[in-house]
Motif scaffolding. Structure first.
Motif, PDB file in Angstrom:
ATOM      1  N   UNK A 165       9.340  -3.721 -25.426  1.00 61.39           N
ATOM      2  CA  UNK A 165       9.121  -5.135 -25.112  1.00 61.39           C
ATOM      3  C   UNK A 165       8.404  -5.288 -23.784  1.00 61.39           C
ATOM      4  N   UNK A 166       8.903  -4.607 -22.753  1.00 64.38           N
ATOM      5  CA  UNK A 166       8.360  -4.760 -21.408  1.00 64.38           C
ATOM      6  C   UNK A 166       8.484  -3.454 -20.653  1.00 64.38           C
ATOM      7  N   UNK A 167       7.395  -3.041 -20.004  1.00 60.85           N
ATOM      8  CA  UNK A 167       7.421  -1.889 -19.104  1.00 60.85           C
ATOM      9  C   UNK A 167       7.392  -2.391 -17.667  1.00 60.85           C
ATOM     10  N   UNK A 168       8.320  -1.906 -16.850  1.00 60.61           N
ATOM     11  CA  UNK A 168       8.399  -2.239 -15.435  1.00 60.61           C
ATOM     12  C   UNK A 168       8.046  -0.969 -14.679  1.00 60.61           C
ATOM     13  N   UNK A 169       6.942  -0.971 -13.972  1.00 58.68           N
ATOM     14  CA  UNK A 169       6.433   0.261 -13.384  1.00 58.68           C
ATOM     15  C   UNK A 169       6.346   0.183 -11.871  1.00 58.68           C
ATOM     16  N   UNK A 170       6.443   1.345 -11.250  1.00 54.47           N
ATOM     17  CA  UNK A 170       6.330   1.418  -9.801  1.00 54.47           C
ATOM     18  C   UNK A 170       4.898   1.243  -9.338  1.00 54.47           C
ATOM     19  N   UNK A 171       3.943   1.681 -10.155  1.00 56.23           N
ATOM     20  CA  UNK A 171       2.530   1.569  -9.794  1.00 56.23           C
ATOM     21  C   UNK A 171       1.727   1.093 -10.991  1.00 56.23           C
ATOM     22  N   UNK A 172       0.605   0.448 -10.713  1.00 56.23           N
ATOM     23  CA  UNK A 172      -0.292  -0.006 -11.780  1.00 56.23           C
ATOM     24  C   UNK A 172      -1.271   1.076 -12.200  1.00 56.23           C
ATOM     25  N   UNK A 173      -1.546   2.020 -11.332  1.00 58.64           N
ATOM     26  CA  UNK A 173      -2.388   3.156 -11.679  1.00 58.64           C
ATOM     27  C   UNK A 173      -2.138   4.266 -10.660  1.00 58.64           C
ATOM     28  N   UNK A 174      -2.480   5.490 -11.071  1.00 60.02           N
ATOM     29  CA  UNK A 174      -2.408   6.651 -10.193  1.00 60.02           C
ATOM     30  C   UNK A 174      -3.805   7.226 -10.040  1.00 60.02           C
ATOM     31  N   UNK A 175      -3.934   8.216  -9.171  1.00 62.67           N
ATOM     32  CA  UNK A 175      -5.252   8.816  -8.944  1.00 62.67           C
ATOM     33  C   UNK A 175      -5.844   9.386 -10.220  1.00 62.67           C
ATOM     34  N   UNK A 176      -4.961   9.903 -11.114  1.00 60.66           N
ATOM     35  CA  UNK A 176      -5.462  10.504 -12.342  1.00 60.66           C
ATOM     36  C   UNK A 176      -5.627   9.490 -13.470  1.00 60.66           C
TER      37      UNK A 176
END
Length: 226
Positions: A165-176
């Motif tokens: 349903x929903x992802x709660x993430x620490x970052x929107x993107x990483x270097x890779x």
């Protein structure tokens, strides 16, 4: 302050069905409010306890000018930075470990072929898992990532396979995973903390996915932490 002292839940997201195609709640409900308790001990998998509230927007009165805020939190990274959501659709694909063996081999051969070309002018060639399959960051629906535990089926108490349903993430993107940087943020992709607009962190800079029952959205949700 005792462990039983009442602590207000913190709002994480408010989503309207009119803005999110496919977002379906109980009959008559068109707003999903996601809240959590800012203490890891009050949730599953050492995460804040998440609460899903479906409501009918026509029955909601005027919002409080100054909503109540908790005086204490378990971690400052559980307090989201206020922001406005601008939903946009993105195409992603299943986690590679859930593809059949033949398709996985075809993906690996494609990646090897990409690595042998000189078309990327110093940039890393795209890889299925980081650039094409499960999108990082906060998202609704789509596919779940299984980087830590490996894939397994999440099943509701009614026996129905549950869906993200929903992802709660620490970052929107990483270097890779720079392929997932929004177009409007491309000029910020190398700026410190540009990929953490919500200032929320879960796990060890990971991603928490809330699963819901497709047969009945009122059934208890489940979570995974990767």
């Amino acid at each position: 302050m005792s462990d039983t002292y009442p602590v207000p839940l913190l709002p994480l997201a408010q989503l309207f069905a009119r803005d999110v195609p496919g977002l379906a709640g109980p009959m008559g409900a068109d707003v999903l409010q996601v809240l959590w308790c800012p203490f890891s001990a009050h949730g599953d998998l050492a995460t804040p306890g998440i609460h899903l509230k479906w409501r009918n927007s026509s029955e909601i009165g005027d919002p409080l000018a100054e909503p109540p805020l908790t005086a204490v939190v378990g971690d400052d990274e559980y307090v989201p930075e206020p922001c406005v959501l601008h939903p946009e659709s993105a195409t992603e694909h299943e986690y590679i470990g859930l593809l059949d063996g033949d398709l996985q081999e075809r993906v690996y051969r494609w990646e090897d072929g990409q690595a042998e070309t000189d078309d990327f002018e110093g940039d890393e060639p795209p890889r299925y898992q980081t650039d094409l399959s499960t999108a990082p960051g906060w998202k609704l629906g789509g596919y779940a990532t299984w980087e830590t535990s490996g894939p397994y089926q999440v099943v509701c108490t009614c026996g129905s396979p549950m869906k993200p349903l929903l992802a709660i993430a620490s970052t929107e993107w990483e270097d890779e995973t720079l392929s997932w940087v929004p177009v409007e943020d491309q000029h910020l992709r190398d700026e410190p903390e540009a990929n953490t607009p919500t200032r929320v962190s879960v796990g060890r800079d990971g991603s928490l996915t809330v699963f819901a029952c497709p047969a009945d959205p009122t059934h208890a949700h489940r979570i995974t932490l990767q």
